[in-house]
Design an enzyme around this catalytic site. Structure first.
Site, PDB file in Angstrom:
ATOM      1  N   ASP A   1       0.780  -1.249   0.000  1.00  0.00           N
ATOM      2  CA  ASP A   1       0.000   0.000   0.000  1.00  0.00           C
ATOM      3  C   ASP A   1       0.811   1.299   0.000  1.00  0.00           C
ATOM      4  OD1 ASP A   1      -1.965  -1.880   0.212  1.00  0.00           O
ATOM      5  OD2 ASP A   1      -2.933  -1.043   1.990  1.00  0.00           O
TER       6      ASP A   1
ATOM      7  N   ASP B   1      -4.552  -0.744  -1.795  1.00  0.00           N
ATOM      8  CA  ASP B   1      -5.857  -0.568  -1.197  1.00  0.00           C
ATOM      9  C   ASP B   1      -6.727   0.017  -2.318  1.00  0.00           C
ATOM     10  OD1 ASP B   1      -7.056  -0.957   1.346  1.00  0.00           O
ATOM     11  OD2 ASP B   1      -7.040   1.205   1.761  1.00  0.00           O
TER      12      ASP B   1
ATOM     13  N   HIS C   1     -10.666   0.731  -3.008  1.00  0.00           N
ATOM     14  CA  HIS C   1     -12.046   0.685  -2.509  1.00  0.00           C
ATOM     15  C   HIS C   1     -13.066   1.263  -3.494  1.00  0.00           C
ATOM     16  CE1 HIS C   1     -10.569  -0.346   1.446  1.00  0.00           C
ATOM     17  NE2 HIS C   1      -9.943   0.800   1.618  1.00  0.00           N
TER      18      HIS C   1
ATOM     19  N   HIS D   1     -17.619   2.449   0.055  1.00  0.00           N
ATOM     20  CA  HIS D   1     -17.055   1.456   0.990  1.00  0.00           C
ATOM     21  C   HIS D   1     -17.453   1.735   2.446  1.00  0.00           C
ATOM     22  CE1 HIS D   1     -13.884  -1.065   2.953  1.00  0.00           C
ATOM     23  NE2 HIS D   1     -14.260  -1.851   1.964  1.00  0.00           N
TER      24      HIS D   1
ATOM     25  N   HIS E   1     -10.587   7.194   1.100  1.00  0.00           N
ATOM     26  CA  HIS E   1      -9.205   7.021   0.643  1.00  0.00           C
ATOM     27  C   HIS E   1      -9.116   5.886  -0.371  1.00  0.00           C
ATOM     28  CE1 HIS E   1      -9.620   3.936   3.768  1.00  0.00           C
ATOM     29  NE2 HIS E   1      -8.701   3.256   3.099  1.00  0.00           N
TER      30      HIS E   1
ATOM     31  N   LYS F   1      -7.031  -4.879  -2.867  1.00  0.00           N
ATOM     32  CA  LYS F   1      -7.834  -5.355  -1.735  1.00  0.00           C
ATOM     33  C   LYS F   1      -8.793  -4.287  -1.249  1.00  0.00           C
ATOM     34  CE  LYS F   1      -4.050  -4.206   1.322  1.00  0.00           C
ATOM     35  NZ  LYS F   1      -4.766  -3.139   2.023  1.00  0.00           N
TER      36      LYS F   1
ATOM     37  N   CYS G   1      -1.822  -2.377   7.589  1.00  0.00           N
ATOM     38  CA  CYS G   1      -1.729  -3.344   6.490  1.00  0.00           C
ATOM     39  C   CYS G   1      -0.433  -4.148   6.495  1.00  0.00           C
ATOM     40  CB  CYS G   1      -1.962  -2.632   5.165  1.00  0.00           C
ATOM     41  SG  CYS G   1      -3.681  -2.076   5.032  1.00  0.00           S
TER      42      CYS G   1
HETATM   43  C1  VGL Z   1      -4.722   1.094   5.455  1.00  0.00           C
HETATM   44  C2  VGL Z   1      -6.224   2.251   6.723  1.00  0.00           C
HETATM   45  C3  VGL Z   1      -7.229   1.996   5.824  1.00  0.00           C
HETATM   46  C4  VGL Z   1      -3.309   0.644   5.276  1.00  0.00           C
HETATM   47  C5  VGL Z   1      -5.716   0.821   4.523  1.00  0.00           C
HETATM   48  O1  VGL Z   1      -2.900   0.436   4.121  1.00  0.00           O
HETATM   49  O2  VGL Z   1      -2.588   0.488   6.300  1.00  0.00           O
HETATM   50  N1  VGL Z   1      -4.999   1.792   6.547  1.00  0.00           N
HETATM   51  N2  VGL Z   1      -6.965   1.266   4.726  1.00  0.00           N
HETATM   52 ZN    ZN Z   2      -8.453   1.222   3.155  1.00  0.00          ZN
END
Ligand code: VGL
Ligand code: ZN
Length: 208
Positions: A11, A50, A52, A56, A85, A110, A155
């Site tokens: 990510d 990430d 979405h 979401h 995000h 994901k 993550c």
């Molecule tokens: C993440 C918060 C929400 C991450 C992803 O990549 O750590 N954190 N979605």
């Molecule tokens: Zn996320």
């Protein structure tokens, strides 16, 4: 037994970097480290994004009356609420220009299902929905998994925990990762690593 190593770069996306909506403090420093790691002699390199849909469930804006950082209860358990995000296809969800995906063998996306969040590269937050990554690594004979990226305490940590639970020898590359650190989340992550036998290393300690 011959050991084979995979690198998982988690990510590193514009929304988690300075100027992004969910910027991880000192996130920018990990771009160069990760880019350097991706030039190394790995048996496999995996990146995650990430990714979405706009509606979401983890976005505070999609939960009337709730704010960012609030907890809600979902069928699979407690869920923390985030700002909007990494919406699929937006520039916030893209990799930064300085991080090429040229050496990636596989990119896992994901969090695509509206009702389920997903921190780990292996499995969604319901603990059931698998991405297939464990099988992908096993079929390539991978024995050791090295995880870096954003965020260390979400993550990266969930990915490392699932790797260890899947039987891989697992390492977190600390200087190529950066934490959000809310509500003791970094300490909790480090406790989990200890319990699961996950080691920490730095980029300089990795030999090719
Ligand atoms: C993440 C918060 C929400 C991450 C992803 O990549 O750590 N954190 N979605
Ligand atoms: Zn996320």
């Amino acid at each position: 037994m011959q050991r084979k190593r995979a690198l998982i770069v988690v990510d590193i996306q514009n929304d988690f970097l300075p100027g992004g909506v969910l910027a991880v403090p000192s996130g920018a420093a990990v771009i160069g480290k990760a880019a350097e790691l991706m030039e190394g002699a790995w048996d496999a390199v995996v990146m995650t994004q990430d990714w979405h849909p706009k509606d979401h469930v983890s976005f505070a804006a999609n939960n009337p009356g709730k704010s960012e950082g609030d907890m809600i209860m979902l069928p699979y358990g407690e869920q923390i609420l985030w700002p909007v995000h990494c919406v699929a296809g937006t520039s916030g969800a893209a990799f930064p220009g300085r991080l090429s995906d040229r050496n990636a063998d596989l990119i896992i996306r994901k969090g695509r299902e509206r009702g389920i969040d997903s921190y780990s590269a292996f499995c969604a937050a319901d603990g059931k929905t698998l991405t297939g990554l464990a099988g992908w690594l096993e079929e390539r004979g991978i024995t050791d998994v090295y995880v870096c990226g954003l965020a260390t305490d979400f993550c990266v940590s969930y990915t490392a925990a699932d790797a260890a639970n899947a039987g891989f020898r697992t390492f977190v590359i600390t200087d190529a990762s950066a934490a959000i650190d809310i509500g003791g989340s970094l300490k909790a992550a480090e406790d989990t690593w200890r319990k699961l036998g996950i080691s920490t290393v730095t980029t300089a300690e990795i030999e090719y």
